[in-house]
Design an enzyme around this catalytic site. Structure first.
Site, short mmCIF file in Angstrom:
data_model
loop_
_atom_site.label_atom_id
_atom_site.label_comp_id
_atom_site.label_asym_id
_atom_site.label_seq_id
_atom_site.Cartn_x
_atom_site.Cartn_y
_atom_site.Cartn_z
N PHE A 16 19.20 -46.78 98.93
CA PHE A 16 18.25 -47.05 97.85
C PHE A 16 17.78 -48.50 97.96
O PHE A 16 18.58 -49.40 98.21
CB PHE A 16 18.91 -46.86 96.48
CG PHE A 16 19.03 -45.42 96.03
CD1 PHE A 16 18.56 -44.38 96.79
CD2 PHE A 16 19.63 -45.12 94.81
CE1 PHE A 16 18.68 -43.07 96.37
CE2 PHE A 16 19.76 -43.81 94.37
CZ PHE A 16 19.28 -42.79 95.15
N HIS A 70 21.40 -39.77 108.65
CA HIS A 70 21.67 -40.01 107.23
C HIS A 70 21.73 -38.68 106.49
O HIS A 70 22.64 -38.45 105.70
CB HIS A 70 20.59 -40.92 106.65
CG HIS A 70 20.89 -41.41 105.27
ND1 HIS A 70 22.04 -42.11 104.97
CD2 HIS A 70 20.21 -41.28 104.10
CE1 HIS A 70 22.06 -42.40 103.68
NE2 HIS A 70 20.95 -41.91 103.13
N HIS A 80 28.15 -37.19 100.14
CA HIS A 80 27.60 -38.52 100.39
C HIS A 80 28.51 -39.57 99.80
O HIS A 80 28.63 -39.68 98.58
CB HIS A 80 26.20 -38.61 99.77
CG HIS A 80 25.43 -39.81 100.18
ND1 HIS A 80 25.95 -40.84 100.94
CD2 HIS A 80 24.13 -40.17 99.93
CE1 HIS A 80 25.05 -41.76 101.14
NE2 HIS A 80 23.92 -41.39 100.54
N GLU A 88 13.40 -38.31 108.05
CA GLU A 88 14.26 -38.73 109.15
C GLU A 88 13.96 -37.95 110.42
O GLU A 88 13.95 -38.51 111.53
CB GLU A 88 15.74 -38.59 108.76
CG GLU A 88 16.69 -39.22 109.76
CD GLU A 88 18.10 -39.36 109.25
OE1 GLU A 88 18.90 -40.05 109.92
OE2 GLU A 88 18.42 -38.79 108.18
#
Length: 420
Positions: free
Chosen positions: A406, A308, A345, A319
């Protein structure tokens, strides 16, 4: 029922570093940054004044004027990449029953430009004006499911048709659902992926006020710095990725090219915070463990993880902790990279274009780098191979794509080399 295998037979990409799959992939391998000062509107009022916009893109090169006028940008992107993927797969020239071809599409936000423009127009001309009328296409252009609907309508695809919305995990969820629909015999092929077009005043203003975005306005091209000590937030991107998933025997019967096989997936929730990841990466740990279990594999089987890796201070650390927990000593044998260092992103479309990066890595045995690394972060395990600044060549039998949204939504999907 005989176990149905699911393979990738077509891909399409529209990204800040390439307007088709070939250009996108070559730019990834070359370590090209897609970030620059925002050109769509005056970004001066905002703390962040740059993003990863599409370059040299004109929707009229792909769609007619009526389609462009009646579709939000995110739907335009979806149609363009779906068309590329369908052409790549040659699916529609086959004898497949179109009642068994579905469209499952993801977007985190949907028609934000349409929403922004309509509300601003109402504020400017409509308040107190009894003769004011909203644009009749306002709702059909804005709603998230409309992209899957438009792809279905354009190509007469009459199978399951819906949208997935899970913030930045949206298009990974769409690929997972498509995989399951085919594996369980509901569909024979699915057009899947995701699109996003959130580089608007509302999008930039909202994320900026959250302090989620990098503020490196003096050097936008190096602003997306996953795993770098000086990272200060993500860079907003836009675009779309499309993948044709197909049942193996159908693909073989029509002589389709097979890029890779879908080996499994994982889902989990952080159940922790509205926007922040669990600091110990518990949700990320669970989703990767679930992926390996679903695929019937161990950590030693995996060669590459497209993480990610958004370039946020908390997320990158969490992560990496999760990877170390899941893979143990095998974590040091992996190549890990964040292609968001180049594309920015893409929110709900991130999973789709990053899945394509994994598919191409499996096909070509090349791993794109994490660019913009300048300073090691002492909070990260120095033994992890984060593929800094330069592509890597190695056999890639298995690749995993991670996406976390989110709300604590975690989704991972695993691709492996197709072996008959």
């Amino acid at each position: 029922m005989e176990s149905r295998r699911v393979v990738v037979t077509g891909i399409g990409a529209l990204t800040p570093i390439g307007n088709n799959t070939t250009d996108y992939w070559q730019a990834l391998l070359a370590g090209k940054s897609g970030a620059d000062t925002i050109s769509y509107f005056d970004p001066t009022p905002f703390r962040t004044r740059f993003a990863c916009e599409l370059k040299a893109f004109d929707p009229l090169n792909f769609l007619d004027r009526k389609e462009v006028r009646r579709m939000d940008t995110f739907t335009q992107y979806a149609l363009i990449t779906a068309e590329e993927a369908l052409n790549d797969s040659d699916l529609l020239n086959s004898s497949l029953d179109r009642n068994r071809i579905g469209v499952i599409w993801g977007s985190g936000i949907g028609g934000l430009r349409t929403f922004h423009d309509q509300i601003m127009d109402y504020a400017d001309r409509g308040v107190g004006n009894e003769h004011y009328k909203y644009n009749p296409f306002f709702i059909p252009k804005m709603i998230v499911d409309i992209a899957s609907g438009q792809i279905s309508i354009k190509h007469d695809l009459r199978g399951p048709n819906f949208a997935t919305v899970s913030a930045c995990a949206s298009s990974t969820n769409s690929l997972i659902d498509a995989f399951l629909y085919i594996k369980n015999g509901i569909s024979d092929a699915v057009v899947t992926g995701g699109s996003e077009a959130a580089i608007t005043e509302s999008g930039v203003g909202g994320f900026s006020s959250m302090r989620a975005l990098s503020e490196r306005n003096d050097d936008p091209q190096t602003a997306s710095r996953p795993f770098d000590k000086e990272r200060d937030g993500f860079v907003l991107g836009e675009g779309s990725g499309a993948v044709i998933l197909e049942e193996l025997n159908h693909a073989l019967s029509r002589g389709a090219k097979i890029y890779a096989e879908v080996g499994g997936f994982g889902l989990s929730a952080d159940a922790h915070h509205l926007t922040a990841p669990h600091p110990e990466g518990l949700g990320a740990t669970q989703v990767m463990q679930n992926t390996l279990q679903n695929a019937g594999m161990t950590g030693a089987d995996v060669d590459y993880i497209n993480v990610h890796g958004t370039s946020t201070p908390l997320g990158d650390v969490a992560e990496c902790k999760a990877i170390r927990k899941v893979f143990g000593e095998d974590a040091y044998k992996l190549n890990i990279s964040s292609t968001k260092s180049m594309t920015g992103h893409l929110l709900g479309a991130a999973g789709a274009i990053e899945a394509i990066a994994c598919i191409k890595a499996v096909e070509e045995n090349q791993i794109p780098p994490t660019i913009n690394h300048f300073t090691d972060d002492p909070n990260l395990d120095a033994g992890l191979n984060l593929t800094f600044n330069k592509k890597s060549e190695r056999e890639v039998r298995v690749a995993i794509s991670n996406t976390f949204g989110f709300g604590g939504h975690n989704a991972s999907i695993l691709f492996k080399k197709y072996v008959q």
